[in-house]
Design an enzyme around this catalytic site. Structure first.
Site, PDB file in Angstrom:
ATOM      1  N   HIS A 172       1.008  -1.337  -0.090  1.00  0.00           N
ATOM      2  CA  HIS A 172       0.032  -0.048  -0.039  1.00  0.00           C
ATOM      3  C   HIS A 172       0.982   1.126   0.054  1.00  0.00           C
ATOM      4  CE1 HIS A 172      -3.352   2.512   0.475  1.00  0.00           C
ATOM      5  NE2 HIS A 172      -3.976   1.788   1.238  1.00  0.00           N
ATOM      6  N   HIS A 175      -2.937   6.997  -0.920  1.00  0.00           N
ATOM      7  CA  HIS A 175      -3.876   7.453   0.030  1.00  0.00           C
ATOM      8  C   HIS A 175      -3.639   8.225   1.216  1.00  0.00           C
ATOM      9  CE1 HIS A 175      -6.826   3.905  -1.817  1.00  0.00           C
ATOM     10  NE2 HIS A 175      -6.598   4.850  -2.688  1.00  0.00           N
ATOM     11  N   TYR A 177      -1.115   7.438   3.231  1.00  0.00           N
ATOM     12  CA  TYR A 177      -0.245   6.434   4.064  1.00  0.00           C
ATOM     13  C   TYR A 177       1.193   6.581   3.999  1.00  0.00           C
ATOM     14  CZ  TYR A 177      -5.136   4.795   4.853  1.00  0.00           C
ATOM     15  OH  TYR A 177      -6.361   4.897   5.220  1.00  0.00           O
TER      16      TYR A 177
END
Length: 304
Positions: A172, A175, A177
């Site tokens: 990931h 977004h 993060y």
């Protein structure tokens, strides 16, 4: 204009992983794993997706072995006591004929004080302690030692994924993060090798990808999620032009990414003026890598 979706039902091979079709279940946070351990209900949930012919399943975000990686005690971990439970998930999916990857995650500075997350006494980890541009820092900048520790945590998690029988691993990097916080020049104010130009801002992710490759080998697919938008700023941009996007993505591709999971809030919107290509289209054109598009697929109105 109606477009044919026939291509979605054609097989695809990603670094040796044979997929029966090109329909991918995108990662979706579920908050259904008390104390970070996925139970039989989680295994049954993913099995049902495999039973209904989803070509590839990417799990909800699972946090790596770092004290401040998570923002909820109900988000699944990917280390320690959670690993035997994830083995059962893999077994259920494979028994139903499916393929599955875990999404490995560190939320960085996105731990909100009102949320019930582990180790509340510890400050969040981020490049410069900023959650938003032009705001006061909410945590101290990560030290280089802390960055190395997180790199090791991702590499260990990826090794565990292969040992447990997963079909690849997804990282990931979107977004708002942790990896995305390093990419985002507006909140990465570091003056060491992990900040500054594109090479510096991608160094953390590049070093992580190299560490993962060393652990899993060259024949294990690695997917990397990217986005322009952030949960704290829907209008944010990592790249204003195709050239800027290429400079960022090519470094990740060269470090070992096999496919980019390209997240937009609305997948049909062009990414840059003068072209109909969305983010996934540009990522494929610029790097030659496989891409996945996601963002309001199948929806005709706002979900959130």
């Amino acid at each position: 204009m109606t477009r044919s979706v026939d291509a979605l039902f054609q097989p695809f091979t990603l670094n040796g992983l044979h997929l029966p079709n090109r329909i991918v279940m995108a990662p979706m946070t579920r908050w259904r794993s008390p104390d970070g351990v996925p139970g039989p209900d989680v295994a049954a949930y993913y099995r049902r997706r495999a039973e209904n012919d989803c070509g590839l399943i990417i799990t909800e975000g699972t946090t790596v072995d770092h004290p401040v990686a998570s923002y909820s005690v109900r988000v699944p971990n990917f280390y320690g006591a959670s690993l035997p439970a994830w083995r059962k998930v893999v077994e259920q999916v494979h028994d139903a004929g499916g393929r599955i990857m875990p999404q490995l995650w560190h939320v960085g500075v996105s731990r909100h004080p009102a949320m019930d997350y582990p180790n509340k006494h510890l400050p969040s980890l981020s490049p410069s302690g900023l959650f938003l541009p032009d705001k006061r820092p909410v945590a101290p900048p990560a030290t280089q030692g802390e960055i190395k520790t997180v790199i090791d945590a991702f590499a260990s998690a990826a090794r565990a994924a292969r040992e447990l029988g997963f079909d690849g691993v997804a990282i990931h990097g979107a977004h708002g993060y942790l990896f995305d916080q390093f990419f985002w020049a507006s909140i990465n104010q570091r003056d060491d090798e992990y900040g500054g130009d594109v090479a510096g801002r991608t160094r953390f992710a590049v070093e992580t990808l190299h560490a993962i490759r060393r652990e899993v080998g060259n024949d294990f697919p690695i997917m990397f999620r990217i986005s322009q938008w952030k949960e704290q700023d829907y209008t944010a941009k990592l790249a204003r032009t195709p050239l800027e996007l290429q400079q960022l993505l090519q470094k990740l591709a060269d470090a070992g990414v096999d496919a980019f999971d390209c997240s937009q809030r609305r997948y049909w919107e062009p990414e840059f003026a003068g072209s109909s290509l969305n983010l996934a289209g540009w990522a494929k054109q610029l790097t030659g890598k496989a891409t996945m598009t996601v963002g309001s697929v199948g929806l005709s109105k706002e979900l959130i």
